[in-house]
Enzyme design. Structure first.
Site, PDB file in Angstrom:
ATOM      1  N   CYS A  11       0.844  -1.201   0.000  1.00 49.34           N
ATOM      2  CA  CYS A  11       0.000   0.000   0.000  1.00 49.34           C
ATOM      3  C   CYS A  11       0.883   1.256   0.000  1.00 49.34           C
ATOM      4  O   CYS A  11       1.899   1.299   0.693  1.00 49.34           O
ATOM      5  CB  CYS A  11      -0.875  -0.026   1.251  1.00 49.34           C
ATOM      6  SG  CYS A  11      -1.721   1.525   1.584  1.00 49.34           S
ATOM      7  N   CYS A  27      14.247 -22.878 -20.379  1.00 47.84           N
ATOM      8  CA  CYS A  27      15.162 -23.364 -21.409  1.00 47.84           C
ATOM      9  C   CYS A  27      16.086 -22.196 -21.739  1.00 47.84           C
ATOM     10  O   CYS A  27      15.617 -21.098 -22.033  1.00 47.84           O
ATOM     11  CB  CYS A  27      14.395 -23.793 -22.655  1.00 47.84           C
ATOM     12  SG  CYS A  27      15.458 -24.064 -24.081  1.00 47.84           S
ATOM     13  N   CYS A  66      21.621 -28.933 -19.107  1.00 45.16           N
ATOM     14  CA  CYS A  66      21.747 -29.661 -17.847  1.00 45.16           C
ATOM     15  C   CYS A  66      20.843 -29.001 -16.806  1.00 45.16           C
ATOM     16  O   CYS A  66      20.926 -27.798 -16.586  1.00 45.16           O
ATOM     17  CB  CYS A  66      23.206 -29.637 -17.397  1.00 45.16           C
ATOM     18  SG  CYS A  66      23.464 -30.273 -15.734  1.00 45.16           S
ATOM     19  N   CYS A 121      58.680  -1.068 -37.135  1.00 47.40           N
ATOM     20  CA  CYS A 121      57.343  -0.503 -37.346  1.00 47.40           C
ATOM     21  C   CYS A 121      56.353  -0.881 -36.240  1.00 47.40           C
ATOM     22  O   CYS A 121      55.194  -0.480 -36.283  1.00 47.40           O
ATOM     23  CB  CYS A 121      56.786  -0.940 -38.702  1.00 47.40           C
ATOM     24  SG  CYS A 121      56.351  -2.683 -38.765  1.00 47.40           S
ATOM     25  N   CYS A 164      63.359 -20.761 -37.471  1.00 48.09           N
ATOM     26  CA  CYS A 164      64.456 -19.858 -37.801  1.00 48.09           C
ATOM     27  C   CYS A 164      64.357 -18.532 -37.042  1.00 48.09           C
ATOM     28  O   CYS A 164      63.274 -18.022 -36.811  1.00 48.09           O
ATOM     29  CB  CYS A 164      64.443 -19.608 -39.307  1.00 48.09           C
ATOM     30  SG  CYS A 164      65.629 -18.391 -39.841  1.00 48.09           S
ATOM     31  N   CYS A 180      57.247  -2.742 -44.771  1.00 52.76           N
ATOM     32  CA  CYS A 180      58.390  -2.543 -43.869  1.00 52.76           C
ATOM     33  C   CYS A 180      59.588  -3.403 -44.272  1.00 52.76           C
ATOM     34  O   CYS A 180      60.679  -2.898 -44.502  1.00 52.76           O
ATOM     35  CB  CYS A 180      57.958  -2.856 -42.435  1.00 52.76           C
ATOM     36  SG  CYS A 180      59.311  -2.904 -41.259  1.00 52.76           S
TER      37      CYS A 180
HETATM   38 ZN   LIG Z   1      -2.952   0.709   3.419  1.00 49.21          ZN
HETATM   39 ZN   LIG Z   2      25.561 -29.614 -15.441  1.00 48.19          ZN
HETATM   40 ZN   LIG Z   3      58.316  -3.864 -39.505  1.00 45.14          ZN
HETATM   41 ZN   LIG Z   4      13.775 -24.471 -25.614  1.00 39.51          ZN
END
Ligand SMILES: [Zn+2]
Ligand SMILES: [Zn+2]
Ligand SMILES: [Zn+2]
Ligand SMILES: [Zn+2]
Ligand SMILES: [Zn+2]
Ligand SMILES: [Zn+2]
Length: 598
Positions: free
Chosen positions: A223, A267, A298, A341, A351, A360
């Site tokens: 209320c 879901c 799950c 760069c 290598c 570059c």
């Molecule tokens: Zn009231």
């Molecule tokens: Zn689970």
């Molecule tokens: Zn470079």
């Molecule tokens: Zn679903």
């Protein structure tokens, strides 16, 4: 506005999760629809001389070492009479009937029926009974236990008058002033929440609108009089609120029913508004539920369906995927910036001679980041700066860290890529289910090639459903494998995994490649490969059964102890930081992995 009573907390902390006396008026999903399988065409099964075995307990996971072995298994199995009522199938049927999938309308009906029963019991109008029920998290048992032992206390906590009144709202019978807007209103123009504080409809309407705008809190409003704690319930809301607000209030009420009850879960699929009701006390058992929308999740943790691995395994794995520390480590292990760069350079071969990309084209040494021309004969052993630093122990720690991080990331990526690849394959299989299922785009062409009616192709759809389910289960075994430390269990685990994997690959290849080859061979001529179909169909049906058995065996092994391996978050964290165990041998399944990539 009055605040909720002090007793509120006390009540919420009390035990109230006992079994409800819930009715069962909504149809339970049948085993087949709940587990996403289609019914076989009964007439078509008569043609199958190999038997439509759904279960075969004799099939064990250790009994075949090669693809040929599995094929033998399918041939042997075909000669046996298999009891359709036994073992695995029963187990799955039992599991699937432990929950019901409810649509929004069914939920509403369920809630109303549930509320009406409690309203009868405690002799209150349904709107007030709903407030009482909600206080006990929608547990009729909770109401039953507490209402009759201390009705006054419950009334106090919920905001019902202590004098035993059953009014959910009241209308003024004399001219009164609204104490919100101070306008004078004639008899019948004002409302109260069953208490003595009457307000005009316009003020009530605004009051409810504000509360609804605040969300689920609108279910707890009292209320407007600061000294009064009378509960504002649905009867009054429906009377004073405009249609839109009343509708939203109703939606919050259903939401509360699902989200506050211990037996229901939404879901989690995007855009799906169904909920699953667990047929027990609480949704805390680890159980994969399949929604009518096709999404599996799950009931205990809400993650996507993850049988056969535990919720803990999934939680640790998902946390790992979410954390960006691995990515950071990967970058640390694999990239440096071009000293010219500042572009990030990834080192992907052994290598040390690095060449930045155009424009570059700066050539530099990976170890010292110095210009390459200073390195005599292009040999990094002539990297003096590095040699000096190494001698002083300066680079040692950083280089060690880099190489450790690299091994750790490689190991993680090994599992992650397979985990992700099986999901991609699963999605592909689900597309095939759609294309070959009822009204599917390829169903007609395939049936024509085989010279059969379309309903005969249900076995093909079922094969792809099995493929999808196997991919899902196999996927989660990689999350498990990543966290598996126990060497004894690792042997069993890898054996199970590889057997299951082999049976799946045989099934998937037969369903996909063999089928496509046959359709191509028919070249649009109806029934052109009808004779080969007579071999194809029982072969695929049996491979489906064999794969199902392998995976159910694997699931059973997980349930019987393999899954007891502790997944300790501390261990997982330590592994990310420390030198991890060596990479699993994967020379022989690289090509298989490529196949998965589609
Ligand atoms: Zn009231
Ligand atoms: Zn689970
Ligand atoms: Zn470079
Ligand atoms: Zn679903
Ligand atoms: Zn007013
Ligand atoms: Zn250098």
């Amino acid at each position: 506005m009055a605040s909720t009573g002090d007793n509120e907390e006390e009540y919420h902390s009390s035990p109230e999760e006992a079994e409800e006396g819930g009715g069962d008026d909504v149809d339970r999903m049948s085993f087949r629809s709940a587990s996403n399988e289609s019914d076989n065409d009964a007439g078509a099964d008569d043609d199958c001389t190999y038997g439509d075995s759904d279960s075969n307990d004799d099939c064990t996971y250790g009994d075949s070492d090669s693809d040929d072995g599995l094929y033998d298994e399918y041939e042997e199995e075909g000669l046996e009479e298999v009891d359709d009522e036994g073992g695995i199938l029963d187990e799955m049927r039992f599991t699937a009937t432990q929950y019901a999938v409810l649509t929004m309308d069914e939920l509403r009906a369920r809630q109303e029926e549930h509320t009406a029963r409690v309203a009868d019991l405690i002799a209150l109008p349904p709107a007030l009974a709903a407030a009482v029920l909600r206080h006990f998290k929608w547990s009729a048992q909770g109401v039953w236990e507490r209402w009759f032992s201390d009705e006054r206390k419950v009334r106090n906590a919920v905001g019902l008058r202590e004098d035993g009144s059953a009014l959910s709202r009241a209308v003024n019978d004399a001219t009164l002033t609204c104490y919100i807007c101070f306008e004078v209103q004639g008899p019948g123009e004002m409302r109260s929440a069953g208490c003595a504080h009457f307000y005009c409809r316009g003020c009530w309407s605004g009051y409810v609108r504000t509360a609804v705008g605040d969300g689920v809190r609108c279910l707890s409003i009292r209320c407007p009089d600061m000294a009064c704690s009378a509960a504002v319930v649905r009867d009054l809301v429906d009377d004073v609120a405009d249609a839109k607000d009343a509708k939203r209030y109703g939606e919050f009420l259903v939401r509360s029913y699902v989200e506050e009850s211990k037996r229901l879960r939404w879901c989690p699929a995007a855009g799906c508004d169904r909920a699953v009701e667990f047929d027990g006390e609480k949704c805390t058992v680890q159980l994969d539920a399949w929604c009518a929308c096709g999404h599996g999740f799950c009931l205990a943790c809400g993650e996507e369906a993850h049988r056969p691995v535990s919720c803990d395994t999934v939680r640790v794995w998902m946390e790992k995927n979410r954390s960006d520390s691995e990515t950071a480590q990967w970058v640390l292990a694999n990239t440096k910036h071009c000293p010219e760069c500042r572009r990030p350079i990834e080192k992907n071969h052994g290598c040390m001679h690095m060449t930045c990309s155009p424009p570059c084209k700066h050539q530099f040494c990976w170890l010292c980041l110095g210009p390459w021309e200073k390195h005599d004969g292009g040999n990094f052993y002539n990297c003096n700066r590095y040699n000096e630093a190494w001698a002083e122990g300066k680079y040692t720690e950083e280089e060690l860290r880099r190489s450790q991080a690299k091994v750790s990331v490689d190991r993680y990526l090994h599992y992650y890529e397979r985990w992700a690849a099986h999901e991609r394959s699963r999605q592909k299989a689900l597309e095939d289910v759609a294309a070959l299922g009822k009204d599917g785009s390829q169903r007609e062409a395939v049936a024509a090639a085989f010279g059969v009616v379309e309903t005969e192709l249900d076995f093909l759809e079922e094969a792809f459903r099995q493929v999808a389910e196997c991919r899902r289960m196999l996927r989660w075994t990689y999350a498990f494998g990543y966290n598996l430390d126990d060497p004894a269990k690792r042997d069993l685990f890898e054996d199970l995994q590889s057997q299951a994997d082999k049976s799946l690959e045989l099934l998937h290849e037969c369903a996909e490649k063999d089928r496509k080859d046959l359709v191509a061979e028919a070249a649009g001529v109806r029934g052109a490969v009808a004779d080969k179909y007579l071999e194809f169909r029982p072969k695929l049906s049996s491979l489906t059964a064999v794969a199902r058995n392998h995976f159910e065996n694997m699931a059973r092994a997980f349930r019987d102890g393999l899954a007891e391996v502790e997944v300790d978050p501390a261990v997982a964290a330590r592994r990310a930081a420390a030198v991890p165990p060596p990479l699993p041998k994967d020379d022989d399944d690289d090509h298989r992995f490529d196949d998965l990539r589609m």
